[in-house]
Design an enzyme around this catalytic site. Sequence first.
Site, mmCIF file in Angstrom:
data_model
loop_
_atom_site.group_PDB
_atom_site.id
_atom_site.type_symbol
_atom_site.label_atom_id
_atom_site.label_comp_id
_atom_site.label_asym_id
_atom_site.label_seq_id
_atom_site.Cartn_x
_atom_site.Cartn_y
_atom_site.Cartn_z
ATOM 1 N N CYS A 198 0.702 -1.329 -0.062
ATOM 2 C CA CYS A 198 0.012 -0.022 -0.017
ATOM 3 C C CYS A 198 0.877 1.210 0.094
ATOM 4 C CB CYS A 198 -1.089 0.163 1.370
ATOM 5 S SG CYS A 198 -2.085 -1.296 1.220
ATOM 6 N N ARG B 272 6.342 -0.381 -4.256
ATOM 7 C CA ARG B 272 5.965 -1.046 -2.945
ATOM 8 C C ARG B 272 5.185 -2.453 -3.246
ATOM 9 N NH1 ARG B 272 6.504 2.605 1.243
ATOM 10 N NH2 ARG B 272 4.561 1.795 2.329
ATOM 11 N N TRP C 183 -2.608 -2.911 -1.909
ATOM 12 C CA TRP C 183 -2.048 -4.447 -1.723
ATOM 13 C C TRP C 183 -3.200 -5.143 -1.002
ATOM 14 C CZ3 TRP C 183 -0.296 -8.412 1.373
ATOM 15 C CH2 TRP C 183 0.454 -9.238 0.721
ATOM 16 N N ASN D 74 -3.221 2.798 5.142
ATOM 17 C CA ASN D 74 -2.276 1.497 4.868
ATOM 18 C C ASN D 74 -2.129 0.710 6.220
ATOM 19 O OD1 ASN D 74 -0.015 0.041 4.249
ATOM 20 N ND2 ASN D 74 1.295 1.694 4.370
ATOM 21 N N GLY D 75 -2.255 -0.434 6.250
ATOM 22 C CA GLY D 75 -2.351 -1.107 7.571
ATOM 23 C C GLY D 75 -3.498 -2.052 7.594
ATOM 24 N N GLU E 202 19.334 -17.608 -0.604
ATOM 25 C CA GLU E 202 19.038 -16.283 -1.258
ATOM 26 C C GLU E 202 19.015 -16.269 -2.728
ATOM 27 O OE1 GLU E 202 18.130 -13.744 -0.469
ATOM 28 O OE2 GLU E 202 18.646 -11.873 -1.744
ATOM 29 N N LYS F 120 15.568 -15.443 -4.777
ATOM 30 C CA LYS F 120 15.633 -14.388 -5.967
ATOM 31 C C LYS F 120 15.038 -15.022 -7.130
ATOM 32 C CE LYS F 120 16.230 -11.452 -4.541
ATOM 33 N NZ LYS F 120 16.491 -11.122 -3.100
ATOM 34 N N GLU G 188 11.086 -15.309 -6.786
ATOM 35 C CA GLU G 188 10.570 -14.075 -6.723
ATOM 36 C C GLU G 188 10.284 -13.494 -8.200
ATOM 37 O OE1 GLU G 188 11.416 -11.402 -2.957
ATOM 38 O OE2 GLU G 188 13.236 -12.065 -4.120
ATOM 39 N N HIS H 42 19.790 -36.487 1.964
ATOM 40 C CA HIS H 42 18.614 -37.000 2.743
ATOM 41 C C HIS H 42 17.278 -36.528 2.283
ATOM 42 C CE1 HIS H 42 21.901 -37.851 5.732
ATOM 43 N NE2 HIS H 42 22.313 -36.450 5.403
ATOM 44 N N LYS I 154 7.158 -4.647 -1.463
ATOM 45 C CA LYS I 154 8.465 -4.303 -1.119
ATOM 46 C C LYS I 154 8.511 -4.180 0.255
ATOM 47 C CE LYS I 154 12.829 -2.920 -1.774
ATOM 48 N NZ LYS I 154 13.674 -4.106 -1.950
HETATM 49 C C1 F6R Z 1 13.421 -10.517 -1.143
HETATM 50 C C2 F6R Z 1 12.819 -9.468 -0.412
HETATM 51 C C3 F6R Z 1 12.013 -9.878 0.779
HETATM 52 C C4 F6R Z 1 12.382 -8.977 2.123
HETATM 53 C C5 F6R Z 1 11.607 -9.120 3.231
HETATM 54 C C6 F6R Z 1 12.094 -8.234 4.643
HETATM 55 O O1 F6R Z 1 14.044 -10.118 -2.265
HETATM 56 O O2 F6R Z 1 12.883 -8.217 -0.702
HETATM 57 O O3 F6R Z 1 12.140 -11.046 1.355
HETATM 58 O O4 F6R Z 1 13.755 -9.335 2.300
HETATM 59 O O5 F6R Z 1 10.206 -8.880 3.088
HETATM 60 O O6 F6R Z 1 12.105 -6.967 4.136
HETATM 61 P P1 F6R Z 1 12.900 -5.790 5.072
HETATM 62 O O7 F6R Z 1 14.682 -6.270 4.766
HETATM 63 O O8 F6R Z 1 12.510 -4.673 4.162
HETATM 64 O O9 F6R Z 1 12.559 -6.202 6.401
#
Ligand code: F6R
Length: 620
Positions: free
Chosen positions: A2, A27, A82, A108-109, A493, A497, A500, A516, A615
Amino acid sequence: MCGIVAYIGHREAYPVILKGLKRLEYRGYDSAGIALIQYPPHNPSDQPVITVYKRKGKVAELEEYLAAKDLHSHVGIGHTRWATHGEPSDRNAHPHLSGNGRLAIVHNGIIENYASIKQELLNKDHVFHSDTDTEVLIHFIEDIQQNNQCSLEEAVRIALRRVVGAYVIVILDADHPDTLIAARKGTPLVIGVGKGEHFLASDPSPIIEYTQEVVFVNDYEVAIVKADELVLKNLGNERQTPFIQKLDLELAAIEKGGFDHFMLKEIFEQPDTIFDSLRGRLDEQQGRIIMRGVEEYMQKFIDAQRIIMVACGTSWHAALTAEYMFEELCRIPVEVEYASEFRYRNPVIHPGDIVMAISQSGETADTLVAIEEAKRAGAIIFGICNVVGSSIARVSHAGAYTHAGPEIGVASTKAFTAQLAVLCMIALKVGRQKGTLSNDRFIHLLHELALVPDKVKEILQQHDQIKHIAAKYATARDFLYLGRGYNFPVALEGALKLKEISYIHAEGYPAAEMKHGPIALVDEHLPVLFVATRDRFHEKIISNIQEIKARKGQVIAVIHEGDEVVPQLANEVMVVPQADEIVAPILNVIPLQLLAYYIGVAKGYDVDKPRNLAKSVTVE
Ligand code: F6R
């Protein structure tokens, strides 16, 4: 997650709000809308009215829909939604109107107790046109205002004292077109202060092209905003002094600068952003690390019986890497926790425990509530955030910023490598001070860290080769990512990536654990990515590669330059410069970021706005 933009002043409100919504697109959202206060045509002396336009889909679709409309107004609110309560749809999009249409709200929330409030209002014959908690809130405020014959400001205060949950709200009032009312708890709200105008937004990006002077509204504050006046009060109606800060943010930092996507721009920025994280802290000449936040709490770190790291997603992977660093260099036991699990399982926290909260945005609701809980239990909270002035940074006792600059791409890249650089410096500093790290090794690691930005540059030069590999594997259905030791979090990681950005199912595993269970997945169709740089596990990981080859899996390997063994086994290799295993994760993740990016692009996806993702995840 949002986004909110609002404007009041001498400019046309609509273009400011529309541009702001575009800046907030990163976002994550599924619908967008605006509300303006307008005077009915032909009779300007008539009562002003609120006009609302909202649409499921992108801001561009809203813009197209509004192209031929009269949008003349100097005050308005806008929103990207969102979905939480109610599916993405035109009717659930914000803004929402009060029953009499004289108030409009963006939010937002989450209002957690909205169901009971809604029931009360239904009993009073309120009619709702959406499934949202937000519409309930504006009806609730209207109801309070009518029952108590009070001002909107007072009704907002009364309502918010009843509300459970997190919120930023901005309200338009057709009866007071010269005033916006806003409030926050738990989610961020920034007010840009201009000359005879104010800008309200979820983050500074919609504001900075107009003014660098901003006020970060605090929790439980209500802002009464006119074109030329900003008043802040707490929920008890006491005036608060707005603290005006000057931002140091250039517009270029939030624009694509010639790259196809923000994600690519941010991957390529890493030599600079890592350098910025180290700058002024890593002093190779004097053989020291300068970090004020750590220095103040050094004795606490030295005495700590354990460190608990809380984070989510990519930041959790940074935390996991830091576990290896802190245990090795500082000999402090570390527990790495998913913030969302930690908070709700009645964790054992001792006074004196250090809880490190790692977060790019500094607004992640799960992380925020986890540290609030830990703080109540007497832990010392050390925040590692990228966004300056963010909620996590503010509730922490001490901390360090990562200085990666604004990260707009939804998939975190440069924030991750900056987190690793900062965590590594902290571990080095504490380890040296505690005496668990020898001076020789300390000096060696300082040097290794200082070399990282240039080595990242070298890796980035291979982007064409990586693009070529991406094209070959873009049709894969699943991927396995494997690594050991410091390379295990890198594998996690890399898999995140890929998931996502390309929507390919990918799993990260410790390479030895593969035997395993996951090895059952291996056949000639499965690409298995090994992070196989030379470290103490190298021989073992070569055996793991052979196990995959024996089952006809396709092996892609990240290797150190000069490795002559792995290229003979792997189908593809991505080469990175040699580095000590403690700093290697910062380098080894770069090819994986590029691989995910190019696969996502090859599949034709909008890598900057992957479906369903936000985001900054400001709801639990
Ligand atoms: C992955 C990604 C998310 C954030 C997670 C935590 O690419 O961006 O997994 O890492 O939502 O976000 P922050 O770091 O802002 O607490």
